[in-house]
Design a protein around this motif. Structure first.
Motif, PDB file in Angstrom:
ATOM      1  N   THR A  88      51.505  23.852  16.916  1.00  0.00           N
ATOM      2  CA  THR A  88      51.710  24.871  17.939  1.00  0.00           C
ATOM      3  C   THR A  88      52.904  24.503  18.807  1.00  0.00           C
ATOM      4  OG1 THR A  88      49.306  25.162  17.963  1.00  0.00           O
ATOM      5  CG2 THR A  88      50.556  26.204  19.736  1.00  0.00           C
ATOM      6  N   PHE A  90      55.956  26.126  21.681  1.00  0.00           N
ATOM      7  CA  PHE A  90      55.907  27.041  22.826  1.00  0.00           C
ATOM      8  C   PHE A  90      57.286  27.527  23.237  1.00  0.00           C
ATOM      9  CE2 PHE A  90      52.119  24.465  23.099  1.00  0.00           C
ATOM     10  CZ  PHE A  90      51.127  25.373  23.462  1.00  0.00           C
ATOM     11  N   GLU A  94      53.887  30.821  25.969  1.00  0.00           N
ATOM     12  CA  GLU A  94      53.451  31.543  24.778  1.00  0.00           C
ATOM     13  C   GLU A  94      53.557  30.659  23.533  1.00  0.00           C
ATOM     14  OE1 GLU A  94      52.044  34.497  24.495  1.00  0.00           O
ATOM     15  OE2 GLU A  94      52.088  34.734  26.669  1.00  0.00           O
ATOM     16  N   THR A  96      53.507  29.590  19.386  1.00  0.00           N
ATOM     17  CA  THR A  96      53.785  29.992  18.016  1.00  0.00           C
ATOM     18  C   THR A  96      53.114  28.992  17.093  1.00  0.00           C
ATOM     19  OG1 THR A  96      55.902  30.998  18.599  1.00  0.00           O
ATOM     20  CG2 THR A  96      55.593  30.380  16.295  1.00  0.00           C
ATOM     21  N   SER A 189      46.590  42.347  20.461  1.00  0.00           N
ATOM     22  CA  SER A 189      47.629  42.108  21.455  1.00  0.00           C
ATOM     23  C   SER A 189      48.774  43.096  21.249  1.00  0.00           C
ATOM     24  CB  SER A 189      48.159  40.676  21.342  1.00  0.00           C
ATOM     25  OG  SER A 189      48.921  40.526  20.157  1.00  0.00           O
ATOM     26  N   ALA A 191      51.740  42.207  20.921  1.00  0.00           N
ATOM     27  CA  ALA A 191      52.552  41.601  19.858  1.00  0.00           C
ATOM     28  C   ALA A 191      52.007  41.960  18.481  1.00  0.00           C
ATOM     29  CB  ALA A 191      52.604  40.090  20.045  1.00  0.00           C
ATOM     30  N   GLY A 222      49.586  40.483  27.821  1.00  0.00           N
ATOM     31  CA  GLY A 222      50.015  39.297  28.538  1.00  0.00           C
ATOM     32  C   GLY A 222      49.897  39.463  30.041  1.00  0.00           C
ATOM     33  N   ASP A 246      49.712  27.658  29.977  1.00  0.00           N
ATOM     34  CA  ASP A 246      49.456  27.654  28.533  1.00  0.00           C
ATOM     35  C   ASP A 246      48.608  28.880  28.209  1.00  0.00           C
ATOM     36  OD1 ASP A 246      48.816  27.210  25.896  1.00  0.00           O
ATOM     37  OD2 ASP A 246      48.101  25.162  26.188  1.00  0.00           O
ATOM     38  N   ALA A 247      49.171  29.805  27.432  1.00  0.00           N
ATOM     39  CA  ALA A 247      48.447  31.030  27.086  1.00  0.00           C
ATOM     40  C   ALA A 247      47.644  30.904  25.797  1.00  0.00           C
ATOM     41  CB  ALA A 247      49.430  32.190  26.959  1.00  0.00           C
ATOM     42  N   THR A 248      47.610  29.701  25.197  1.00  0.00           N
ATOM     43  CA  THR A 248      46.837  29.521  23.971  1.00  0.00           C
ATOM     44  C   THR A 248      45.375  29.877  24.215  1.00  0.00           C
ATOM     45  OG1 THR A 248      48.303  27.694  23.371  1.00  0.00           O
ATOM     46  CG2 THR A 248      46.251  27.908  22.128  1.00  0.00           C
ATOM     47  N   CYS A 289      44.669  30.769  31.259  1.00  0.00           N
ATOM     48  CA  CYS A 289      46.113  30.517  31.283  1.00  0.00           C
ATOM     49  C   CYS A 289      46.515  29.465  32.306  1.00  0.00           C
ATOM     50  CB  CYS A 289      46.875  31.806  31.565  1.00  0.00           C
ATOM     51  SG  CYS A 289      46.864  32.989  30.211  1.00  0.00           S
TER      52      CYS A 289
END
Length: 312
Positions: A88, A90, A94, A96, A189, A191, A222, A246-248, A289
């Motif tokens: 992961t 960032f 956010e 990835t 989401s 996204a 978000g 941290d939005a994980t 978050c």
């Protein structure tokens, strides 16, 4: 209050971070459905997790974590392949994700592994996420989805790194729309909507998904909040103001909170009820978050009340 069955992947996140000037990876329990099951449980829900866990040491840690969180694991199948890893990275808060492990440990649940009586007795059944991209889990999810009884909730949880070209996106869209068509609730989401529907905004995506047959749709946006589409109307709800680090897992916490509300209050009668549920879910996500993300960030009801006041 009844119980929820949550089906899907459990894995280990390796979260990129920096310590003393050196780039390192912090190990964390993860997987969107695991996060959902822990999130709903910590808010007071009764949740049974159904999925495949490796019989290696990381699989043992996943099982121990779920058990300690109070999640039922009677439907877990242990499998003889290494635990899938999600590296992961960032941009800001956010994340990835890039996935490692073949075959994926989480995808080895079969239709024959299901306890259909437990599914039929549930108030809520959740599935979705990356586990649907692989067999035999996909067939297991389809089989569970056909069991009459529970409210059916679904989250596509799109991961672009697993969809390398337009053909893969199309196949995934066709797959998730199969579940959208008979879902009581779809949570996705903004996204996800962009990937699935060629840049579509929340309102257009929600209208399309409801047109397929989903009864209600919540699109998380978000820091902007969430768009809610119910049978009798739509609304855009603001997110609470937080200092996100941290939005994980934030989207997963929204789904966990919505499941918790479905367990306690049943399916909302209209838009006003969905707005109430979604405000609660956004408050949960806001608190997530403000913490290092993943399953360990999922709050309890007492923590929510301490942060935001009386919400449940």
């Amino acid at each position: 209050m009844g119980y929820a069955v949550v089906m899907g992947e459990a894995l280990v996140d390796l979260l990129e971070t920096e310590r003393e000037g050196e780039l390192i990876y912090r190990q964390a329990i993860g997987g969107a459905p695991l996060n959902v099951s822990v999130g709903a449980t910590r808010l007071g829900g009764d949740v049974r997790y159904v999925g495949a866990l490796s019989n290696d040491i990381l699989g043992d840690r996943l099982a121990t974590f779920l058990r300690a969180a109070g999640v039922g694991i009677g439907g877990v199948k242990r499998v003889g392949v290494p635990t899938t890893l999600a590296v992961t990275t960032f941009e800001g808060a956010e994340p990835t994700f890039t996935f490692y492990g073949e075959p994926p440990s989480y995808a080895l649940l079969t239709p024959g592994d299901l306890d259909t009586a437990e599914i039929a007795g549930a108030d809520v059944l959740y599935t979705g996420s990356i586990c649907l991209l692989r067999e035999p889990f996909r067939d297991a999810a389809r089989a569970a989805w056909q069991v009459p009884g529970p409210l059916r909730v679904f989250d596509p949880n799109i991961r672009p790194t697993l969809l390398p070209d337009a053909a893969a996106v199309t196949r995934n869209r066709e797959l998730v729309e199969e579940f959208f068509a008979t879902a009581d609730l779809v949570k996705l989401s903004s996204a996800d909507a962009v990937v699935l529907y060629d840049g579509a905004g929340p309102a257009a995506a929600a209208e399309h998904i409801r047109g397929l047959g989903a009864k209600a749709v919540v699109v998380t946006c978000g820091a902007q909040g969430a768009y809610v589409a119910a049978p009798d109307g739509t609304a855009m709800l603001p997110a609470p103001k937080v200092d996100a680090i941290d939005a994980t897992g934030a989207g997963d916490s929204v789904m966990g909170a919505l499941i918790r509300r479905l367990l306690s209050g049943g399916f909302p009668a209209g838009l006003a009820g969905w707005q109430d549920c979604t405000r609660f879910a956004l408050a949960v996500a806001g608190l997530v978050c403000e913490r290092n993300g993943g399953a360990t960030a999922m709050p309890t009801g007492d923590e929510l009340t301490a942060r935001w006041g009386a919400l449940i």
